[in-house]
Design a protein around this motif. Structure first.
Motif, PDB file in Angstrom:
ATOM      1  N   ARG A   1       0.825  -1.217   0.000  1.00  0.00           N
ATOM      2  CA  ARG A   1       0.000   0.000   0.000  1.00  0.00           C
ATOM      3  C   ARG A   1       0.854   1.260   0.000  1.00  0.00           C
ATOM      4  NH1 ARG A   1      -1.116   3.545   3.737  1.00  0.00           N
ATOM      5  NH2 ARG A   1      -0.113   2.254   5.319  1.00  0.00           N
ATOM      6  N   ARG A   2       1.883   1.273   0.832  1.00  0.00           N
ATOM      7  CA  ARG A   2       2.741   2.445   0.904  1.00  0.00           C
ATOM      8  C   ARG A   2       3.483   2.667  -0.416  1.00  0.00           C
ATOM      9  NH1 ARG A   2       3.834   0.411   6.184  1.00  0.00           N
ATOM     10  NH2 ARG A   2       5.808  -0.475   5.451  1.00  0.00           N
ATOM     11  N   GLN A   3       3.894   1.588  -1.056  1.00  0.00           N
ATOM     12  CA  GLN A   3       4.551   1.720  -2.353  1.00  0.00           C
ATOM     13  C   GLN A   3       3.615   2.326  -3.389  1.00  0.00           C
ATOM     14  OE1 GLN A   3       5.847  -2.236  -3.249  1.00  0.00           O
ATOM     15  NE2 GLN A   3       7.734  -2.100  -2.026  1.00  0.00           N
ATOM     16  N   LEU A   4       2.357   1.899  -3.395  1.00  0.00           N
ATOM     17  CA  LEU A   4       1.380   2.457  -4.336  1.00  0.00           C
ATOM     18  C   LEU A   4       1.146   3.938  -4.062  1.00  0.00           C
ATOM     19  CD1 LEU A   4      -1.292  -0.396  -4.506  1.00  0.00           C
ATOM     20  CD2 LEU A   4       0.404   0.205  -6.241  1.00  0.00           C
ATOM     21  N   GLU A   5       1.102   4.327  -2.788  1.00  0.00           N
ATOM     22  CA  GLU A   5       0.879   5.732  -2.446  1.00  0.00           C
ATOM     23  C   GLU A   5       2.059   6.586  -2.879  1.00  0.00           C
ATOM     24  OE1 GLU A   5       0.061   5.642   1.692  1.00  0.00           O
ATOM     25  OE2 GLU A   5      -2.041   5.054   1.429  1.00  0.00           O
ATOM     26  N   ARG A   6       3.298   6.053  -2.684  1.00  0.00           N
ATOM     27  CA  ARG A   6       4.471   6.799  -3.130  1.00  0.00           C
ATOM     28  C   ARG A   6       4.478   6.941  -4.639  1.00  0.00           C
ATOM     29  NH1 ARG A   6       7.037   3.628   0.973  1.00  0.00           N
ATOM     30  NH2 ARG A   6       7.748   2.124  -0.603  1.00  0.00           N
ATOM     31  N   LYS A   7       4.119   5.862  -5.327  1.00  0.00           N
ATOM     32  CA  LYS A   7       4.069   5.913  -6.780  1.00  0.00           C
ATOM     33  C   LYS A   7       3.009   6.892  -7.258  1.00  0.00           C
ATOM     34  CE  LYS A   7       3.380   2.980 -10.841  1.00  0.00           C
ATOM     35  NZ  LYS A   7       3.094   1.593 -11.321  1.00  0.00           N
ATOM     36  N   SER A   8       1.861   6.890  -6.592  1.00  0.00           N
ATOM     37  CA  SER A   8       0.786   7.815  -6.966  1.00  0.00           C
ATOM     38  C   SER A   8       1.208   9.266  -6.749  1.00  0.00           C
ATOM     39  CB  SER A   8      -0.481   7.496  -6.163  1.00  0.00           C
ATOM     40  OG  SER A   8      -1.503   8.412  -6.458  1.00  0.00           O
TER      41      SER A   8
ATOM     42  N   GLU B   1       3.591  10.294  -9.468  1.00  0.00           N
ATOM     43  CA  GLU B   1       2.902  10.517 -10.730  1.00  0.00           C
ATOM     44  C   GLU B   1       2.209  11.881 -10.745  1.00  0.00           C
ATOM     45  OE1 GLU B   1       4.172   7.304 -12.774  1.00  0.00           O
ATOM     46  OE2 GLU B   1       2.826   8.858 -13.521  1.00  0.00           O
ATOM     47  N   LYS B   2       1.646  12.278  -9.604  1.00  0.00           N
ATOM     48  CA  LYS B   2       1.007  13.596  -9.525  1.00  0.00           C
ATOM     49  C   LYS B   2       2.029  14.710  -9.724  1.00  0.00           C
ATOM     50  CE  LYS B   2      -2.837  12.170  -6.552  1.00  0.00           C
ATOM     51  NZ  LYS B   2      -3.501  12.325  -5.230  1.00  0.00           N
ATOM     52  N   VAL B   3       3.206  14.509  -9.115  1.00  0.00           N
ATOM     53  CA  VAL B   3       4.258  15.524  -9.274  1.00  0.00           C
ATOM     54  C   VAL B   3       4.674  15.615 -10.739  1.00  0.00           C
ATOM     55  CG1 VAL B   3       6.646  16.087  -8.698  1.00  0.00           C
ATOM     56  CG2 VAL B   3       5.083  15.307  -6.910  1.00  0.00           C
ATOM     57  N   ARG B   4       4.870  14.463 -11.380  1.00  0.00           N
ATOM     58  CA  ARG B   4       5.260  14.462 -12.780  1.00  0.00           C
ATOM     59  C   ARG B   4       4.198  15.111 -13.654  1.00  0.00           C
ATOM     60  NH1 ARG B   4       7.263   8.146 -12.922  1.00  0.00           N
ATOM     61  NH2 ARG B   4       9.329   8.449 -11.948  1.00  0.00           N
ATOM     62  N   SER B   5       2.928  14.804 -13.383  1.00  0.00           N
ATOM     63  CA  SER B   5       1.848  15.393 -14.169  1.00  0.00           C
ATOM     64  C   SER B   5       1.812  16.901 -13.994  1.00  0.00           C
ATOM     65  CB  SER B   5       0.505  14.777 -13.754  1.00  0.00           C
ATOM     66  OG  SER B   5       0.490  13.391 -14.010  1.00  0.00           O
ATOM     67  N   ALA B   6       2.021  17.363 -12.758  1.00  0.00           N
ATOM     68  CA  ALA B   6       1.997  18.802 -12.496  1.00  0.00           C
ATOM     69  C   ALA B   6       3.143  19.516 -13.221  1.00  0.00           C
ATOM     70  CB  ALA B   6       2.074  19.061 -10.991  1.00  0.00           C
ATOM     71  N   VAL B   7       4.335  18.866 -13.232  1.00  0.00           N
ATOM     72  CA  VAL B   7       5.482  19.473 -13.916  1.00  0.00           C
ATOM     73  C   VAL B   7       5.220  19.563 -15.410  1.00  0.00           C
ATOM     74  CG1 VAL B   7       7.905  19.157 -14.500  1.00  0.00           C
ATOM     75  CG2 VAL B   7       7.139  18.785 -12.150  1.00  0.00           C
TER      76      VAL B   7
END
Length: 499
Positions: free
Chosen positions: A50-57, A60-66
């Protein structure tokens, strides 16, 4: 680990509840200790996932924002809670309803079903929920077929979800494609996904093997949807069996009695019986030319209708005069076995008079009369129409707009397999010829004639048929078989007129 974030959260809650249940016990057995250790290890693994999925999510949000910033401020448009193609739910915090909305995105993927620590009833309930979802999504089905399939699953499935499992295995798009390829002699074109769907369905068949007809093409579903041309099936009580024998419960009328004040209650309980109906096998063979298979735009489109028609035609005689040995027990066969108690003899030998029809109605007990119907050959009905004053108009009610005629105010169903009665007309002449031993008219509550269908017609495909010289004829063959049973659960609910 293949769990999505939403699934991982739900699993963590389940593990926590199981651990708390074990912790609340005063003493733990060796098996309980082993379960506690396994659950603890699984909790750690799922929580890490679960923690790995949250870190990945988050990444991904940071990458999308950039990326959005690089394209300019006008492109920063975020729809909160919008589900993505590869996530279990959109956002369990901002949009909690998305979990249920997307739960059965693929109801046929039973690998998602958690088996550990769940009772048979819980698993059966999930199989049924998935099957009902699959019915809404299955291809090649009309609204009537979907409605009939839903009715069968909701009314007749057992606690372990036997019918639901079969519906899931045989209604998937992969199975329908694979079955269509096999039916048209293109089995070599089956894909790996389609092969897995076939193997899963084969695991549900008997040891005899054979490919189950896709659920949306199963004759039991099609007949329930379109209505049976065999009118005794329309009148009878239809059930779906999941085993070799259907077991029911019947009881006589409850006996009441008067009691004085403070007097001991008398034994007024009804006598219960458990009628059972054996399920019998019927089979048929359909030869099809290679040209017909190649010319058909969709060979499976007509399969359900053809199989249902053949099934209906075979059963028409069996439901009237079937012996009950190796085939369903016919209604007349069962009533003859019940003896004289259910027989009304015609007033005169080899003749049926108007008084006989009224006598049949009067002899049936009142508790069955309210839901009773008539059953006879159409020729017998035509002769009865000629009886009485005004050409029998005092006995018949003609209802238009597609509604059937009624005899003495009750529905009149046709069965061409029944004997034709002899009648005496108003001028004293004899009508159709017959024998006094023939049952020419039945009146009763057909809820007590039960037809038990077993869902799951099977087909074996034969790639080439051979002629007398042992050379191919240019035909393929479908060997089909299914199972059905029928019988009377209470003969006292019927009366038969013999002429």
């Amino acid at each position: 680990m293949d769990l999505t974030h939403g699934q991982a959260v739900i699993r963590l809650k389940d593990i926590r509840a199981a651990l708390e249940d074990l912790e609340s016990r005063d003493e733990l057995t060796g098996e309980d200790e082993q379960s506690f250790d396994e659950l603890t290890r699984e909790f750690a693994e799922v929580d890490q996932h679960r923690r790995q999925l949250e870190r990945k999510s988050a990444l991904e949000k940071v990458r999308s924002a950039v990326k959005a910033t690089d394209r300019g401020p006008s492109s920063l448009r975020v729809e909160r809670g919008a589900p993505s193609a590869d996530t279990y739910d959109a956002d369990p915090i901002l949009n909690p309803d998305s979990v249920e909305e997307c739960r059965f995105r693929n109801p046929w993927d039973v690998s998602e079903i958690r088996q550990f620590g769940r009772s048979r009833d819980e698993l059966g309930a999930e199989y049924r929920a998935r099957a009902l979802s699959a019915v809404e999504k299955m291809t090649g089905a009309s609204d009537g077929v979907r409605s009939a399939a839903t009715k069968i699953i909701e009314r007749h499935d057992d606690a372990s979800g036997s019918i639901a499992r079969m519906a899931l295995a045989t209604s998937s798009p992969e199975y329908l494609r694979a079955w269509s390829k096999l039916a048209s002699g293109r089995g070599h074109m089956v894909s790996p996904d389609e092969q897995r769907a076939l193997e899963r369905a084969l695991s549900l068949t008997d040891s005899a093997g054979g490919y189950l007809v896709p659920f949306q093409l199963d004759p039991t579903v099609v007949i329930t949807s379109d209505g049976s041309a065999n009118q005794i099936r329309q009148a009878a009580r239809s059930v779906v069996a999941s085993g070799d024998v259907w077991n029911g419960v019947s009881a006589g009328a409850v006996t009441w009695s008067w009691a004085a004040e403070a007097a001991q209650a008398t034994d007024d309980s009804p006598t219960f019986a458990q009628p059972s109906i054996n399920i019998h096998k019927a089979h048929g063979f359909v030869p099809i030319s290679i040209e017909a298979l190649e010319d058909a735009a969709n060979v499976t489109a007509e399969v359900g209708r053809l199989l249902a028609f053949g099934k209906d035609s075979l059963e028409a005689n069996a439901f009237i005069s079937g012996t009950g040995t190796g085939q369903p027990q016919g209604l007349i066969t069962a009533l003859d076995a019940a003896g004289a108690g259910v027989v009304v003899n015609s007033t005169a030998a080899n003749a049926v008079a108007a008084a006989d029809v009224y006598a049949l109605d009067s002899d049936l007990p009142a508790r069955f009369r309210g839901n009773a119907s008539f059953l006879a050959n159409r020729s017998t009905y035509n002769e009865v129409r000629a009886l009485g004053e005004g050409g029998g108009s005092d006995m018949w009610e003609r209802i238009g707009n597609g509604m059937p005629s009624q005899l003495l105010g009750r529905p009149a169903y046709e069965a061409e397999a029944m004997a034709v009665g002899t009648t005496t007309t108003t001028d004293g002449t004899t009508g159709l010829e017959g024998q006094r031993s023939d049952s020419v008219l039945v009146f009763g509550d057909f809820h007590h004639y039960v037809i038990a269908d077993r869902v799951g017609m099977q087909v074996e495909f034969i790639n080439h048929l051979f002629g007398a010289a042992q050379r191919p004829t240019g035909q393929r063959g479908w060997y089909t078989y299914y199972r059905v049973g029928a019988g009377v659960t209470n003969a006292g609910a019927f009366r038969q007129l013999k002429a």
